[in-house]
Write an enzyme that holds these catalytic residues in place. Sequence first.
Site, PDB file in Angstrom:
ATOM      1  N   ARG A   1      14.420  25.308  22.449  1.00  0.00           N
ATOM      2  CA  ARG A   1      13.503  24.279  22.942  1.00  0.00           C
ATOM      3  C   ARG A   1      12.399  24.858  23.821  1.00  0.00           C
ATOM      4  O   ARG A   1      11.259  24.433  23.720  1.00  0.00           O
ATOM      5  CB  ARG A   1      14.247  23.171  23.670  1.00  0.00           C
ATOM      6  CG  ARG A   1      14.556  23.447  25.132  1.00  0.00           C
ATOM      7  CD  ARG A   1      15.487  22.415  25.644  1.00  0.00           C
ATOM      8  NE  ARG A   1      16.622  22.330  24.749  1.00  0.00           N
ATOM      9  CZ  ARG A   1      17.275  21.202  24.464  1.00  0.00           C
ATOM     10  NH1 ARG A   1      16.915  20.085  25.003  1.00  0.00           N
ATOM     11  NH2 ARG A   1      18.303  21.228  23.659  1.00  0.00           N
ATOM     12  N   THR A   2      12.716  25.848  24.657  1.00  0.00           N
ATOM     13  CA  THR A   2      11.666  26.389  25.518  1.00  0.00           C
ATOM     14  C   THR A   2      10.600  27.077  24.670  1.00  0.00           C
ATOM     15  O   THR A   2       9.408  26.908  24.902  1.00  0.00           O
ATOM     16  CB  THR A   2      12.259  27.378  26.533  1.00  0.00           C
ATOM     17  OG1 THR A   2      13.265  26.702  27.283  1.00  0.00           O
ATOM     18  CG2 THR A   2      11.203  27.894  27.474  1.00  0.00           C
TER      19      THR A   2
ATOM     20  N   LYS B   1      15.855  49.228  18.261  1.00  0.00           N
ATOM     21  CA  LYS B   1      15.704  50.653  17.940  1.00  0.00           C
ATOM     22  C   LYS B   1      15.531  51.495  19.195  1.00  0.00           C
ATOM     23  O   LYS B   1      15.233  52.680  19.111  1.00  0.00           O
ATOM     24  CB  LYS B   1      14.500  50.861  17.010  1.00  0.00           C
ATOM     25  CG  LYS B   1      14.607  50.096  15.691  1.00  0.00           C
ATOM     26  CD  LYS B   1      13.339  50.231  14.870  1.00  0.00           C
ATOM     27  CE  LYS B   1      13.364  49.303  13.653  1.00  0.00           C
ATOM     28  NZ  LYS B   1      12.051  49.130  13.056  1.00  0.00           N
TER      29      LYS B   1
ATOM     30  N   ARG C   1      10.646  35.504  27.950  1.00  0.00           N
ATOM     31  CA  ARG C   1      12.006  35.227  28.409  1.00  0.00           C
ATOM     32  C   ARG C   1      12.792  36.512  28.269  1.00  0.00           C
ATOM     33  O   ARG C   1      12.650  37.230  27.279  1.00  0.00           O
ATOM     34  CB  ARG C   1      12.653  34.132  27.581  1.00  0.00           C
ATOM     35  CG  ARG C   1      14.151  34.048  27.858  1.00  0.00           C
ATOM     36  CD  ARG C   1      14.765  32.834  27.307  1.00  0.00           C
ATOM     37  NE  ARG C   1      14.356  31.653  28.059  1.00  0.00           N
ATOM     38  CZ  ARG C   1      14.929  30.476  27.902  1.00  0.00           C
ATOM     39  NH1 ARG C   1      15.912  30.313  27.033  1.00  0.00           N
ATOM     40  NH2 ARG C   1      14.529  29.441  28.600  1.00  0.00           N
TER      41      ARG C   1
ATOM     42  N   HIS D   1      13.211  29.946  36.345  1.00  0.00           N
ATOM     43  CA  HIS D   1      12.688  29.310  35.139  1.00  0.00           C
ATOM     44  C   HIS D   1      11.622  28.323  35.630  1.00  0.00           C
ATOM     45  O   HIS D   1      11.838  27.117  35.664  1.00  0.00           O
ATOM     46  CB  HIS D   1      13.827  28.610  34.392  1.00  0.00           C
ATOM     47  CG  HIS D   1      13.450  28.139  33.012  1.00  0.00           C
ATOM     48  ND1 HIS D   1      12.187  28.297  32.476  1.00  0.00           N
ATOM     49  CD2 HIS D   1      14.181  27.493  32.060  1.00  0.00           C
ATOM     50  CE1 HIS D   1      12.183  27.774  31.245  1.00  0.00           C
ATOM     51  NE2 HIS D   1      13.364  27.282  30.981  1.00  0.00           N
TER      52      HIS D   1
END
Lengths: 311, 181
Positions: free
Chosen positions: A59-60, A87, A109, A137
């Site tokens: 959702r974010t 990697k 994020r 947040h």
Amino acid sequence: MNHLSTRHLTGIRDLQEQDIHLILKTASEFKEVINRPIRKVPSLRDLTIANLFFENSTRTRLSFELAEKRLSADVVNFSAATSSVKKGETLVDTVNNILAMKVDLVVMRHPHPGAPHYLKSQVNTQIVNAGDGTHEHPTQALLDAYSMQERLGDLQGKRIAIVGDIRHSRVAISNILCLQKLGASVRVCGPKTLIPKHIASLGVEVSHDLDATLAWCDVANMLRIQLERQGGEEMVPYFPSLREYQARFGLTSERLNRLDRAITIMHPGPINRGVEISSDVADSEHAIILDQVENGVAVRMAVIYLLAGVR
Amino acid sequence: MDSHVLIAPSLFDRIIDRLAHQLLEHHAFTETDLVGLQPRGIFLARRLQSRLQELLPSSTIPCGALDVTFHRDDFGRRNHPIAPNATDMPFLVEDRRVILVDDVLHTGRTIRAGMDALMAHGRPRSVELLVLIDRRFRRELPIEPRYVGKAIDSIDEQYVKVRWQGQGGSDYVELFNQKPA
């Protein structure tokens, strides 16, 4: 003041009280925009924004992406699951590679607290934090504050309870900082194991009694029990069982009916129905959970508009 | 500060009156909407709305407020983005005849943004422009008003300010030789 005092939004700590008011005021104009027949404005049409999600989010990421597209920005998405991070590339290298492709602003994020803060000193771009580990947040806190203001008006002197898993919650910390800057009193409530010891040093009250907290507050923000941070449903180490949690800290209509007035119910999602909040409460008229989601797009449009317009 | 009055309060009301009558020559206000541009065009739009309402007591004159901030062409070219004002468009302009209203017409860029912003509220049948002050020869875009309170010649450094005094006060227009602080 009509511009932000910061070039980045790594946390609510970056913002002054006037900054928050400016973001919320701008968000209300964007809320009008996204309710028009044509929900899009051309402001950011020559900007490119990269959404870097080193941790899963639905959702974010969607909310940021919609906000960016409604501002007419070009958007590129990156998720760690399908990238060179696997990697062995470092964070700074990853971001510098993306910036070399002429990206103007980065939304990120990351599972590690402080990652956006570190990155802003290492790379030359503007950064919006979309959640860093258990730290902050900020856009969630801003959209929560916006949604509360929409219901209650000015938050000065209002009483806000944050209930549930405070220990693993970046939403809790950002909310506490944001609400305090707006003059509200904040109380956290949950089992002792899910409340960090130092939390009182932020100037919040601590309670382990949900009924007393509900009687005290104007708004109850019910946080999700983060099963994935606790080792999964089979081995939840912070309380004996989900059933016991639900019995002591789950929000039910029986609990709300015992109060002498209606309080506003919030939840940042995704909801564990029947754990921290019962289904009938989540769907009741006092729950503003879907308003929060709608306001999320408007608030993120405001944040990006105000940051990306800085030369 | 060097300044002089362009439109005195006594003349101001007469100009509003004339503009209202000019609108009535072309519009019966059965399918026409007034749309004031934020932040200052809305004062003029509301003045016209109430004058038109007096002249046409049986009609309702729709009047919206449109903010053009998100449609401006200078985003990212200033030090800081401009904070928006409220848009209040309680109607759709689909197939309507729209009169955009602003207080001062200078480069024409605000009106360009205003037309862009208007289209997000439907496709109007026609759009006309009404301004109180037309700073002639300062245009940067091919935009001309249909209804003009007063046309003036000015140089770039000068600044025109319409002083809206609100209910009961007397409005007037001032020309400054420099932009006031």
